[in-house]
Design an enzyme around this catalytic site. Structure first.
Site, PDB file in Angstrom:
ATOM      1  N   ARG A 142      25.881   4.280  38.371  1.00 37.44           N
ATOM      2  CA  ARG A 142      24.795   3.660  39.095  1.00 37.44           C
ATOM      3  C   ARG A 142      23.536   4.646  39.457  1.00 37.44           C
ATOM      4  O   ARG A 142      23.838   5.690  39.557  1.00 37.44           O
ATOM      5  CB  ARG A 142      25.366   3.258  40.700  1.00 37.44           C
ATOM      6  CG  ARG A 142      26.272   1.886  40.721  1.00 37.44           C
ATOM      7  CD  ARG A 142      25.711   0.618  40.089  1.00 37.44           C
ATOM      8  NE  ARG A 142      26.329  -0.694  40.260  1.00 37.44           N
ATOM      9  CZ  ARG A 142      27.135  -0.925  39.199  1.00 37.44           C
ATOM     10  NH1 ARG A 142      26.811   0.011  38.001  1.00 37.44           N
ATOM     11  NH2 ARG A 142      27.791  -1.946  39.066  1.00 37.44           N
ATOM     12  N   HIS A 145      20.160  -0.071  31.031  1.00 36.41           N
ATOM     13  CA  HIS A 145      21.304  -0.531  31.553  1.00 36.41           C
ATOM     14  C   HIS A 145      22.177  -1.432  30.691  1.00 36.41           C
ATOM     15  O   HIS A 145      22.682  -2.427  31.091  1.00 36.41           O
ATOM     16  CB  HIS A 145      21.103  -1.254  32.833  1.00 36.41           C
ATOM     17  CG  HIS A 145      22.406  -1.415  33.801  1.00 36.41           C
ATOM     18  ND1 HIS A 145      22.267  -1.385  35.205  1.00 36.41           N
ATOM     19  CD2 HIS A 145      23.570  -1.498  33.804  1.00 36.41           C
ATOM     20  CE1 HIS A 145      23.358  -1.414  35.715  1.00 36.41           C
ATOM     21  NE2 HIS A 145      24.391  -1.432  34.795  1.00 36.41           N
TER      22      HIS A 145
END
Length: 305
Positions: A220, A268
């Site tokens: 993250r 991502h």
């Protein structure tokens, strides 16, 4: 009884259609279409609007669309009586392992350099047998990454909240972080995002790595203190980083990461959930909920995963 799909910024249609395919009798609402909130007992979500679930008086389950659940657990207004579940998917695990291996090998052989230069310039490269990779977080995804890297021939160790003496590799415990870092040439972050792990990739941690260490973050964006990484790369203590996750996504065009040649960016994409693969899990838990049976892949709120 209704199921609501809430995924702002992500088209819910594929999820709605797959839920209908797997359970034709399921009444499904795609947020933000009009609906009766008191009828909703099951929610499928990714990055919901904060505080929205307090408006559903009969909600029983909130199911994450992916392996991560910090987008749910970080909302302080999630009702205490609601169960949170996550996805565990073999394909996500395979994809993550392959992606991390690709980043590691790109770092060792500097393939991006050759791709971006038109000259016939040969460069030095690093060798597998000279690298020690440290994986922070050895849950489902981390354990699979460890296995992939060791199969290739890398020396690998892991770091977790508790040491695991019976593991195939050395797993250091929470109070052994310094020892874990001191031998790590390539640091891979696969930690869940919790209050304890937020901002863990910071200057203090980087300084405990050997000079020239490399950072890979596929967990993250909130794990990383961005200006600390830039400082440590610019001073030469870190040789660079590969980042797939960021505090703000998409990464703004003016962000300094884009201009730093030692920082490699991907949008991502390490492992992307395929609704066809994971909706059966969601449907199975929906049926278990309606039958009063224990749910699978329940998140422990006190741990955050």
């Amino acid at each position: 009884m209704s199921v609501i799909v809430i995924s702002p910024g992500r088209d819910p249609e594929a999820w709605v259609q797959e839920l209908k395919n797997q359970h034709p009798g399921m009444k499904i609402i795609a947020y933000p279409e009009e609906h009766a909130k008191e009828e909703v007992e099951y929610a499928v979500t990714w990055k919901h609007p904060r505080g929205i679930f307090k408006n559903y008086p009969n909600l029983k389950v909130i199911a994450s669309m992916g392996a991560g659940v910090d987008h749910i657990t970080s909302d302080p207004e999630i009702p205490e009586n609601v169960t949170i579940t996550r996805i565990i998917d073999d394909q996500l695990t395979i994809d993550m392992s392959a992606f991390v291996l690709a980043l590691v090998m790109n770092h060792l052989r500097d393939l991006s350099f050759h791709h971006n230069h038109t000259s016939w310039e040969q460069t030095d490269y690093l060798r597998i047998e000279d690298q020690h990779i440290g994986v922070m977080g050895v849950g489902v995804l981390g354990s699979a990454v460890v296995k992939t890297l060791t199969n290739v021939g890398f020396e690998v160790s892991g770091w977790a909240t508790q040491p695991k003496p019976d593991a195939a590799i050395t797993i250091y415990g929470e109070d052994q972080l310094d020892e874990f870092l001191s031998q790590t040439n390539i640091l891979v972050c696969l930690l869940p995002l919790t209050q304890q792990t937020e901002n863990i990739l910071n200057k203090e941690l980087f300084q405990k790595l050997p000079k020239g260490a490399y950072i890979i973050n596929v967990a993250r964006g909130q794990h990383l203190v961005e200006h600390d990484l830039l400082e440590m790369v610019d001073t030469g203590h870190l040789s660079g980083a590969s980042l797939d996750v960021f505090r703000k996504e998409p990464l703004p065009e003016e962000h300094p990461f884009w201009k730093n040649p030692k920082i490699r960016i991907s949008p991502h994409i390490a492992s992307v959930t395929d609704p066809r693969k994971v909706v059966p899990q969601l449907v199975q838990n929906y049926i278990r909920m309606t039958e009063g049976k224990p749910l699978k892949n329940i998140v422990k709120r006190q741990k955050g995963y």
